[in-house]
Design a protein around this motif. Structure first.
Motif, PDB file in Angstrom:
ATOM      1  N   VAL A 105      -9.462  -7.411 -11.909  1.00 57.21           N
ATOM      2  CA  VAL A 105      -8.491  -6.325 -12.101  1.00 57.21           C
ATOM      3  C   VAL A 105      -8.980  -5.060 -11.414  1.00 57.21           C
ATOM      4  O   VAL A 105      -8.197  -4.361 -10.756  1.00 57.21           O
ATOM      5  N   ARG A 106     -10.279  -4.754 -11.529  1.00 57.69           N
ATOM      6  CA  ARG A 106     -10.822  -3.560 -10.857  1.00 57.69           C
ATOM      7  C   ARG A 106     -10.646  -3.672  -9.351  1.00 57.69           C
ATOM      8  O   ARG A 106     -10.266  -2.717  -8.678  1.00 57.69           O
ATOM      9  N   PRO A 119      -7.572   1.182  -4.108  1.00 60.51           N
ATOM     10  CA  PRO A 119      -6.602   1.526  -3.074  1.00 60.51           C
ATOM     11  C   PRO A 119      -6.889   0.743  -1.790  1.00 60.51           C
ATOM     12  O   PRO A 119      -8.048   0.508  -1.438  1.00 60.51           O
ATOM     13  N   ALA A 120      -5.838   0.353  -1.123  1.00 68.45           N
ATOM     14  CA  ALA A 120      -6.002  -0.396   0.120  1.00 68.45           C
ATOM     15  C   ALA A 120      -6.571   0.528   1.187  1.00 68.45           C
ATOM     16  O   ALA A 120      -6.171   1.683   1.320  1.00 68.45           O
ATOM     17  N   THR A 121      -7.527   0.028   1.950  1.00 70.45           N
ATOM     18  CA  THR A 121      -8.114   0.811   3.038  1.00 70.45           C
ATOM     19  C   THR A 121      -7.805   0.110   4.344  1.00 70.45           C
ATOM     20  O   THR A 121      -7.719  -1.120   4.409  1.00 70.45           O
TER      21      THR A 121
END
Length: 86
Positions: free
Chosen positions: A69-70, A75-77
């Motif tokens: 879950v973490r 956030p997508a990079t």
């Protein structure tokens, strides 16, 4: 003289009153020992046998799911391409 009515109803009478079929006998029934856990918000999930082999206990499963879950919430990079552009 009539015999006094017994406080205990006959089985046939109980079945007729409750609309329970005679083949369903709950005379030896007992309360569910896990009912309190379900009321407390515990969700039971069945793991496939091959997945269950990877975890020694429920704590290990919970730890793995929390880590997943973490990771999923990060956030997508944008990844930098390692290819050279001409």
């Amino acid at each position: 003289m009539k015999k006094p009515a017994s406080k205990k109803m006959s089985r046939a009478r109980r079945v007729a009153d409750d609309d329970i079929r005679p083949e369903y006998d709950f005379a030896k029934g007992r309360p569910n020992p896990y009912a309190a856990r379900f009321q407390a918000g515990v969700t039971v999930v069945a793991l496939d046998p091959d997945v269950a082999e990877s975890f020694p206990d429920s704590a290990a499963v919970n730890d793995a799911l929390r880590a997943l879950v973490r990771i999923a919430k990060r956030p997508a990079t944008k990844s930098k391409s390692k290819r050279r552009t001409a």
